[in-house]
Design a protein around this motif. Structure first.
Motif, PDB file in Angstrom:
ATOM      1  N   SER A 134       0.828  -1.209   0.000  1.00  0.00           N
ATOM      2  CA  SER A 134       0.000   0.000   0.000  1.00  0.00           C
ATOM      3  C   SER A 134       0.862   1.258   0.000  1.00  0.00           C
ATOM      4  O   SER A 134       0.552   2.225  -0.702  1.00  0.00           O
ATOM      5  CB  SER A 134      -0.929  -0.016   1.207  1.00  0.00           C
ATOM      6  N   MET A 138       0.614   3.952  -3.008  1.00  0.00           N
ATOM      7  CA  MET A 138       0.171   5.314  -2.737  1.00  0.00           C
ATOM      8  C   MET A 138       1.280   6.322  -3.002  1.00  0.00           C
ATOM      9  O   MET A 138       1.003   7.449  -3.426  1.00  0.00           O
ATOM     10  CB  MET A 138      -0.324   5.434  -1.301  1.00  0.00           C
ATOM     11  N   LEU A 141       0.977   6.829  -6.728  1.00  0.00           N
ATOM     12  CA  LEU A 141      -0.207   7.582  -7.136  1.00  0.00           C
ATOM     13  C   LEU A 141      -0.125   9.045  -6.704  1.00  0.00           C
ATOM     14  O   LEU A 141      -0.537   9.945  -7.447  1.00  0.00           O
ATOM     15  CB  LEU A 141      -1.461   6.928  -6.551  1.00  0.00           C
ATOM     16  N   SER A 164      -7.946   3.366  -7.453  1.00  0.00           N
ATOM     17  CA  SER A 164      -8.249   3.824  -6.088  1.00  0.00           C
ATOM     18  C   SER A 164      -9.645   3.395  -5.669  1.00  0.00           C
ATOM     19  O   SER A 164      -9.877   3.005  -4.518  1.00  0.00           O
ATOM     20  CB  SER A 164      -8.113   5.348  -6.015  1.00  0.00           C
ATOM     21  N   THR A 168     -11.090   1.041  -2.397  1.00  0.00           N
ATOM     22  CA  THR A 168     -12.166   1.393  -1.455  1.00  0.00           C
ATOM     23  C   THR A 168     -13.271   0.337  -1.470  1.00  0.00           C
ATOM     24  O   THR A 168     -13.909   0.095  -0.438  1.00  0.00           O
ATOM     25  CB  THR A 168     -12.752   2.765  -1.800  1.00  0.00           C
ATOM     26  N   TRP A 181      -4.095   0.875   4.763  1.00  0.00           N
ATOM     27  CA  TRP A 181      -4.203   2.086   3.966  1.00  0.00           C
ATOM     28  C   TRP A 181      -4.390   3.338   4.810  1.00  0.00           C
ATOM     29  O   TRP A 181      -4.160   4.456   4.324  1.00  0.00           O
ATOM     30  CB  TRP A 181      -5.385   1.962   2.999  1.00  0.00           C
ATOM     31  N   LEU A 211      -4.959   7.924   0.268  1.00  0.00           N
ATOM     32  CA  LEU A 211      -6.012   7.493  -0.651  1.00  0.00           C
ATOM     33  C   LEU A 211      -7.237   8.395  -0.525  1.00  0.00           C
ATOM     34  O   LEU A 211      -7.901   8.713  -1.519  1.00  0.00           O
ATOM     35  CB  LEU A 211      -6.383   6.037  -0.347  1.00  0.00           C
ATOM     36  N   LEU A 215      -8.808  10.842  -3.733  1.00  0.00           N
ATOM     37  CA  LEU A 215     -10.177  10.826  -4.244  1.00  0.00           C
ATOM     38  C   LEU A 215     -10.825  12.208  -4.140  1.00  0.00           C
ATOM     39  O   LEU A 215     -11.603  12.604  -5.016  1.00  0.00           O
ATOM     40  CB  LEU A 215     -11.002   9.789  -3.482  1.00  0.00           C
TER      41      LEU A 215
END
Length: 939
Positions: A134, A138, A141, A164, A168, A181, A211, A215
């Motif tokens: 993770s 991340m 990203l 992403s 979730t 996460w 994360l 979003l």
């Protein structure tokens, strides 16, 4: 061909079979995977700068793609899966993530994202639960979507956000993987000298849940990328109910601040000044057959039909609905309270209310804009807490002290800190004491706007009133309306009085005249009213089945915030109600009002009488407590029952006497008849006055009705209308008395007289605008609706004209009848074609003439109609008009006085048809209410 290919390429006969066996054999597949991975690392070490070395970047991209293909192929094969196990044990995703992060090459980044997605989708080796995995993902990203990264293409961004979202989804299905996460780290020491209340956990420690913020950055986007981001964020908020640490972190994060400021930014993008208009080639026939003129637009004043404006409005409403979705998915009381607090402080108090306070109807349309925006907000939302916050604040309802929630101490402390942060932030924006709804609230704005000289302001205000009455009636009972409670044991309307009232309303509609099948029209109105009454939120408690305790509770319909209005009770309007008086004042000028105003006015009156708890006796119908009967209808003893002593016979006699009493017809006292019925009677008398003085009034009215019928039955696309010169001002009060639009008159004559050479236009005004069941984001009512189905010839939702479904949109239905061809009729009676054309020209001349409201006093006062022989439109100096005392007054005597508002006969005819349909709808509403709510007694 296969032989020569292998001969030229130098391949063996078993090469293809060997390759296939290599893929099927786990050991050979693993050896190939290791070789490809080693080659990738070697290429990366040999490449000095991938951003400038395109050949090396392409080789690395292909190597990552090959690894992804091998992993994807293996995940679909039977166990064992050695390549996936090797990827987990050697953590190959770490160097691949570093390669993609430092490459600044979109191709490599996209293939790396695909490899991570493949590992997650394999659902093996617990990649999604691995903290190392993770952190690596991340980090990739966050780096590729950060400010210093290259600009990614839309397809790559969609894949990033979709990945992403997939994470979730797994968190939602299995909350135990959340710690991988989200890290609930403790940050007790103040940084940089910040105090305990100044430190903002959500801003300074985004690394706790990257994360989440990834979003948030995409929730305002349109299309798939926005859908993935918003849905993924909803799943995270939903997971907060299972984690105290996550719940506290979300409360102290800047989620609420970002959502509220984002909503405010979208609201600020909406135009400050707005006018309601339709595209020229899609103008509804009901407006074309009137004195309608397109309002003026410029760089400041935007038209509601503008594509750019509609796009901004749809974006704003979609984000508003996202707020609602977040509250619906959130199971945490503390998170929900934080969101609602920011919604009220940042959006309501800092943006929405100031825009209402600063609006004006004399600056080019700011009142039209903000009232329309508020209406669309109330139409788009159905979450009781959001509705309560908006109406409670804008209507200045009294606050109540909230009861203790009993929440966990840590979360409540986080809420307290967040509230202090919000209060500190707002103090920086308040330079001086601002006005509050306690001084000027929404009721004041509505009352002032209804007295405006701008008809567009009046129409959009009436639409807002209709939305509040129809969807949120409990908030209007003590604010917009002056009501009084009705006792359950009060007088009830009798069947005799009910029949008299229906006869009166239907008689008014019949006095207007016409050759239609009004039985069928009225039947359609009955069906429409039944649907309206059954769907009203207040009526559910009256018609829904009762529980064992004798009560009906509608779950989810009440706000969870303290201070919501109590359950609505039986009530009625007081005679001195300002809203009712204002509506009657607008109704008094019905025939010179614009079509939009009259449609919105009649809609508001219907909505006022739709609630099942609103008693219509006293303001719409005569009060049963004040019935008066003729002396000859007094109760008399039946000689048949004289002397009967049997108990059953006595009871039967008493029941028969009660039946007779209920069937008696009361005598109406003029002083006891509601003002609304008196005004409707006056309007019908004015129609009679028009009929007396306007030549060929009945023929023209029937032709207008048949033109609408033809438009409703036709399926062709409306014919574009030639435009008249634009008016000098968008809100010129004298615009309605300007010269008529020749294009509308020409099109009317062409529909009535085919010899003029243009085919008929489709559509007819079956009803007022749709106010609830919108077909799109901007079609909730007339105010902001714009035709969206011109290609198929379907009329805009505010003026539904089809005959297919009997719904509220078809509330003013015109039953179909064949269109009589005027020229054919004249020829059948021996009238030559030249004379038929002359008659058509005469009718056009009549339609173009301007008339005012007829003066009525002790009877009908004739309206001096301009002579048709002088060849002039308006009578020149020396023309006369009727006065209230019946005298004739010249123009010279009118100097210094406000000019009487006049409209063309063409406009008056359309309003007459609207009035007739309103009377039929009102009668149907009274009849349906009587049966559905048991308002009439028979014994």
């Amino acid at each position: 061909m296969d032989f020569w290919s292998r001969l030229i390429a130098g391949t063996s006969l078993d090469s293809s079979r060997g390759s296939k066996n290599s893929s099927n054999h786990p050991e050979k597949r693993l050896a190939r995977f290791k070789k490809q991975y080693s080659q990738l690392l070697q290429e990366w070490r040999n490449a000095s700068n991938l951003a400038n070395d395109s050949e090396a970047a392409e080789d690395i991209r292909c190597s990552i793609q090959d690894l992804t293909n091998l992993l994807s192929d293996e995940s679909r094969r039977p166990l064992p899966h050695p390549c996936i196990s090797f990827a987990a044990s050697k953590q190959i995703y770490i160097p691949i993530g570093k390669i993609a992060t430092t490459s600044y090459n979109e191709g490599i980044i996209r293939e790396a994202v695909a490899l991570y997605a493949t590992l997650i989708d394999s659902e093996e080796e617990d990649f999604v639960e691995n903290e190392t995995f993770s952190h690596s993902l991340m980090n990739l990203l966050v780096r590729i979507t950060g400010a210093n990264s290259i600009r990614l293409g839309l397809d790559t961004e969609v894949e990033v956000v979709e990945l992403s979202f997939n994470i979730t989804t797994k968190i939602r299905l299995d909350p135990e993987i959340l710690p991988a996460w989200f890290t609930a780290s403790e940050h007790e020491e103040a940084e940089g000298g910040q105090g305990a209340h100044e430190k903002f956990t959500g801003k300074t420690h985004k690394e706790d849940f990257p994360l989440f913020y990834l979003l948030i950055d995409y929730i305002h986007h349109e299309g798939r990328i926005g859908d993935f981001a918003r849905t993924g964020l909803l799943y995270i908020i939903e997971a907060a109910s299972n984690s105290v640490a996550l719940e506290q972190w979300i409360v102290e994060s800047d989620l609420a601040t970002l959502m509220a400021t984002g909503l405010g930014a979208l609201y600020s993008q909406l135009s400050r000044k707005l006018v309601i208009d339709h595209p020229s080639n899609e103008l509804p026939p009901i407006l074309a057959l009137s004195d309608y003129q397109h309002p003026i637009t410029n760089f400041e004043i935007v038209s509601s039909s503008s594509p750019d404006f509609q796009g901004h409005m749809e974006t704003f409403l979609s984000h508003l609905v996202f707020w609602q979705d977040v509250l619906n998915h959130c199971k945490s009381v503390e998170v929900k309270s934080t969101l609602l607090e920011h919604f009220q402080v940042i959006f309501l108090q800092q943006l929405l209310y100031p825009s209402l306070l600063e609006s004006s109807d004399v600056d080019g349309g700011s009142s039209v804009a903000v009232l329309t925006y508020l209406r669309r907000i109330l139409e788009a939302l159905d979450h009781p807490d959001m509705i309560h916050l908006i109406l409670h604040y804008l209507l200045a309802l009294p606050d109540t002290t909230p009861a203790p929630t009993g929440s966990r101490a840590s979360v409540s402390a986080a809420r307290k800190r967040k509230s202090m942060d919000l209060a500190t932030m707002m103090q920086g924006f308040q330079v001086e004491e601002a006005a509050t709804p306690a001084l000027f609230n929404l009721v004041d704005l509505i009352q002032g706007s209804l007295r405006s000289s701008s008809e567009q302001t009046i129409s959009v205000t009436l639409q807002l009133v209709s939305v509040i009455l129809r969807r949120h009636h409990r908030y209007a009972v003590t604010t917009l309306l002056w009501t009084s409670q009705v006792l359950s044991d009060g007088s009830q309307r009798t069947i005799g009085a009910h029949d008299l009232e229906l006869d009166f309303l239907l008689g008014l509609a019949g006095n207007i005249g016409g050759d239609d099948n009004f039985d069928e029209v009225y039947e359609n109105h009955l069906k429409d009213c039944m649907g309206i009454l059954e769907s009203h939120p207040c009526s559910i408690g009256l018609i829904a089945p009762k529980s064992a305790s004798g009560t009906t509770r509608i779950t989810g319909s009440q706000a969870s915030i303290p201070g919501a209005p109590r359950d609505i009770r039986s009530h009625t309007l007081r005679p001195e109600d300002p809203m009712l008086k204002t509506l009657l004042g607008i109704l008094a000028t019905f025939f010179t009002n614009s079509i939009e105003v009259n449609l919105c006015l009649t809609g508001a009156i219907i909505d006022l009488a739709t609630c099942g708890f609103m008693r219509i006796d006293g303001w719409l119908l005569p009060d049963p407590a004040r019935y008066v009967y003729d002396e000859d209808e007094a109760e008399a003893e039946d000689p048949y029952f004289m002397g009967l002593g049997d108990t059953i016979e006595v009871q039967e006699r008493a029941q028969l006497q009660e039946l007779k009493k209920a069937r008696r017809t009361p005598k109406w006292d003029e002083n006891k008849v509601p003002d609304l019925l008196k005004q409707l009677k006056t309007l019908v008398d004015q129609v009679s006055a028009y009929r007396t003085e306007i030549p060929r009034f009945d023929e023209l009215l029937q032709q207008r009705r048949e033109a609408f019928q033809t438009a409703s039955s036709a399926t062709s696309t409306p014919i574009p209308i030639r435009q008249a010169p634009p008016p000098r001002s968008s809100f010129d009060s004298s615009r309605s008395v300007s010269p008529p639009r020749i294009s509308a008159l020409d099109s009317l004559a062409q529909r009535i007289f085919p010899e003029l050479g243009t085919p008929s236009r489709s559509r007819s005004p079956r009803g007022r605008r749709s106010q609830e069941r919108s077909s799109g984001a901007l079609s909730g009512g007339y105010g902001l609706s714009t035709p969206t189905t011109s290609r198929t010839g379907v009329p805009p939702p505010q003026f539904p004209m089809g005959l297919e479904t009997p719904s509220r949109e078809s509330s003013r239905a015109f039953s179909p009848s064949p269109l009589r061809d005027a020229e054919t009729t004249l020829r059948r009676h021996g009238v030559p074609a030249s004379q038929a054309a002359a008659f058509a020209a005469v009718d056009q001349s009549i339609l173009a003439r301007k008339v005012g409201l007829p003066a009525l006093k002790g009877g009908i006062i004739p309206i001096p109609f301009p002579s048709l022989r002088d060849g002039k439109g308006e009578s020149s100096e020396g023309s006369t008009q009727g006065t209230e005392d019946g005298s004739v007054q010249g123009e010279g005597e009118e100097e210094g006085k406000v000019a009487e508002k006049k409209s063309s006969v063409n406009h008056v005819l359309t309003n007459v048809i609207v009035l007739q349909e309103f009377l039929l709808e009102l009668a149907a509403l009274v009849q349906v209410r009587a049966g559905l709510f048991g308002e009439v007694k028979y014994v």
